[in-house]
Design an enzyme around this catalytic site. Structure first.
Site, PDB file in Angstrom:
ATOM      1  N   GLY A   1      73.793  62.865  68.774  1.00 57.96           N
ATOM      2  CA  GLY A   1      73.203  63.733  67.762  1.00 57.96           C
ATOM      3  C   GLY A   1      73.621  65.174  67.975  1.00 57.96           C
ATOM      4  O   GLY A   1      72.852  66.103  67.735  1.00 57.96           O
TER       5      GLY A   1
ATOM      6  N   ASP B   1      77.675  61.899  66.189  1.00 62.59           N
ATOM      7  CA  ASP B   1      76.662  62.114  65.147  1.00 62.59           C
ATOM      8  C   ASP B   1      77.038  61.290  63.921  1.00 62.59           C
ATOM      9  O   ASP B   1      78.062  60.601  63.902  1.00 62.59           O
ATOM     10  CB  ASP B   1      76.554  63.600  64.796  1.00 62.59           C
ATOM     11  CG  ASP B   1      75.117  64.002  64.443  1.00 62.59           C
ATOM     12  OD1 ASP B   1      74.481  63.271  63.647  1.00 62.59           O
ATOM     13  OD2 ASP B   1      74.633  65.026  64.953  1.00 62.59           O
TER      14      ASP B   1
ATOM     15  N   ASP C   1      76.441  55.494  64.569  1.00 68.20           N
ATOM     16  CA  ASP C   1      74.991  55.328  64.445  1.00 68.20           C
ATOM     17  C   ASP C   1      74.429  55.064  65.840  1.00 68.20           C
ATOM     18  O   ASP C   1      74.764  54.060  66.481  1.00 68.20           O
ATOM     19  CB  ASP C   1      74.695  54.152  63.521  1.00 68.20           C
ATOM     20  CG  ASP C   1      73.203  53.960  63.254  1.00 68.20           C
ATOM     21  OD1 ASP C   1      72.378  54.507  64.008  1.00 68.20           O
ATOM     22  OD2 ASP C   1      72.870  53.257  62.284  1.00 68.20           O
ATOM     23  N   MET C   2      73.577  55.967  66.330  1.00 66.24           N
ATOM     24  CA  MET C   2      73.058  55.841  67.694  1.00 66.24           C
ATOM     25  C   MET C   2      72.134  54.640  67.870  1.00 66.24           C
ATOM     26  O   MET C   2      71.814  54.258  68.995  1.00 66.24           O
ATOM     27  CB  MET C   2      72.311  57.120  68.094  1.00 66.24           C
ATOM     28  CG  MET C   2      71.083  57.426  67.284  1.00 66.24           C
ATOM     29  SD  MET C   2      70.385  59.040  67.749  1.00 66.24           S
ATOM     30  CE  MET C   2      69.112  59.233  66.488  1.00 66.24           C
TER      31      MET C   2
ATOM     32  N   LYS D   1      69.488  66.092  73.206  1.00 69.65           N
ATOM     33  CA  LYS D   1      68.816  67.386  73.058  1.00 69.65           C
ATOM     34  C   LYS D   1      68.037  67.411  71.753  1.00 69.65           C
ATOM     35  O   LYS D   1      68.609  67.371  70.669  1.00 69.65           O
ATOM     36  CB  LYS D   1      69.827  68.530  73.069  1.00 69.65           C
ATOM     37  CG  LYS D   1      69.224  69.886  72.732  1.00 69.65           C
ATOM     38  CD  LYS D   1      70.301  70.923  72.473  1.00 69.65           C
ATOM     39  CE  LYS D   1      69.724  72.160  71.819  1.00 69.65           C
ATOM     40  NZ  LYS D   1      69.350  71.942  70.414  1.00 69.65           N
TER      41      LYS D   1
ATOM     42  N   HIS E   1      62.175  63.495  69.898  1.00 71.51           N
ATOM     43  CA  HIS E   1      60.912  63.901  69.260  1.00 71.51           C
ATOM     44  C   HIS E   1      60.929  63.685  67.747  1.00 71.51           C
ATOM     45  O   HIS E   1      59.892  63.801  67.094  1.00 71.51           O
ATOM     46  CB  HIS E   1      60.550  65.346  69.616  1.00 71.51           C
ATOM     47  CG  HIS E   1      61.380  66.386  68.929  1.00 71.51           C
ATOM     48  ND1 HIS E   1      60.999  67.710  68.867  1.00 71.51           N
ATOM     49  CD2 HIS E   1      62.579  66.325  68.290  1.00 71.51           C
ATOM     50  CE1 HIS E   1      61.912  68.403  68.218  1.00 71.51           C
ATOM     51  NE2 HIS E   1      62.872  67.585  67.855  1.00 71.51           N
TER      52      HIS E   1
END
Length: 368
Positions: free
Chosen positions: A209, A232, A253-254, A267, A271
């Site tokens: 990302g 990303d 795609d993670m 990073k 969240h």
């Protein structure tokens, strides 16, 4: 029998009621503080004061900003509000004239042209106070009654989820990218200056990302020999330019697969997501890195709510950020026990937390 008019309310009760009334009003009007800050950033008031080289009068500030002098009363009101919040500092000269100066807070808002090589947090302020973000919080009470568990306050306000809106609105996508870039600059100013810590000695790193690659660029400059992969979504990577032969840009795609590297960096990623999504991301990262004995680890830069912070401002900011992430994308800020549960569920064996980044976030090193 005493009449209602003859009943005397104790003085301490009256005083407590009046104080409560003032607190309630202050809280009710608190959004004006944020909007005044946005106004100051958009008008480039910190840059104007910096150019002036000394505390500035309202008249001088208006001239510098090419604003009519008949707005002096209103600009003074904004500067008074922001001075109360320590954004600026008010002075009264021996002649009785009021001037305003920068503080350590407003120096963070100086543009690169005014203060090169120093962090500029203005893009982050403008993102959080953008109407797409602010409008989300008008939907909170309606959202609590919403039966669709997948919809967010952001989507209720804007008609689309946040990441879908970035694909549709280039201006909003640019706003997010600039905010993330300025935050990466800020973090690297804090961390890379020591040439120590969790990034030392790494051979290859995948920034999951990683956006436009600014964090990766700062890392390879700070740690010679480090090679980075910026990973990303395709619409993000497609708008980036290769900045150095030490950085490779990869689209993907993670949730499916993360490129292989010694270390994976997350990073301000986790969240954004619910627990089950975070576990999937962490599992994909675990598949991409070697065992701990060969240097494999995941570096997470995120908040650990309540960890060692005694500052009321820091803790309150963490709670506010938690609500921001909930409204934005059903994400959340986590305390240490919540982080531990994620790591255990994702199959990791241990972790280490260093709570020093910016009095809000920590560095978490997670070991497979």
């Amino acid at each position: 029998m005493a009449t209602a008019a003859s009943i005397k309310v104790p003085d301490n009760v009256v005083e407590e009621t009046l104080e409560a009334y003032a607190i309630l009003w202050n809280q009710t009007f608190s959004h004006i503080k944020s909007m005044s800050l946005k106004c100051a950033v958009e008008l480039h008031i910190p840059d104007a004061i910096h150019r002036h080289g000394m505390p500035i009068t309202i008249s001088q500030l208006l001239s510098s900003l090419s604003i009519s002098q008949d707005k002096s009363r209103y600009l003074r009101s904004i500067m008074h509000v922001l001075s109360q919040e320590c954004i600026f500092k008010s002075h009264i000269t021996p002649s009785g004239e009021e001037t305003f100066d920068l503080t350590r807070v407003s120096r963070l808002l100086l543009s690169a042209s005014s203060f090169p090589h120093k962090p500029n947090t203005s893009p982050f302020v403008l993102l959080i106070l953008d109407h797409h973000m602010v409008d989300s919080h008008h939907q909170l009470s309606r959202w609590f009654h919403e039966l669709d568990a997948t919809i967010t306050p952001f989507a209720m306000a804007n008609g689309n989820a946040v990441w879908d809106l970035t694909r549709e609105l280039q201006q909003f996508n640019d706003l997010i990218n600039k905010a993330m870039e300025c935050d990466s600059n800020f973090l690297m100013n804090v961390m890379a200056s020591t040439k120590e810590g969790p990034f030392r000695g790494i051979g290859t790193l995948v920034d999951v990302g990683g956006g436009t690659g600014l964090m990766a660029t700062a890392l390879v400059e700070a740690f010679p020999g480090l090679k980075c992969i910026v990973f990303d979504l395709p619409h993000v990577i497609g708008k980036t330019e290769k900045k150095t032969n030490m950085i490779q840009f990869v689209a993907g795609d993670m949730f499916v697969e993360v490129p292989h590297a010694d270390v994976a960096l997350l990073k301000w990623i986790l969240h954004d997501w619910k627990d089950e999504d975070c576990v999937k991301i962490l599992q994909r990262c675990k598949e991409a890195i070697p065992p701990k004995e060969k240097g494999g680890k995941v570096i997470i830069i995120d908040m650990v709510v309540g960890l060692t912070f005694n500052s009321h401002t820091s803790l309150q900011t963490q709670f506010l950020f938690d609500l921001q992430m909930m409204a934005l994308c059903m994400g959340k800020e986590r305390d240490e026990s919540e982080w531990r549960n994620l790591f255990v569920t994702a199959g990791y064996k241990g972790y280490k937390i260093t709570p020093y980044v910016d009095h809000l976030r920590s560095i978490i090193e997670v070991y497979p």
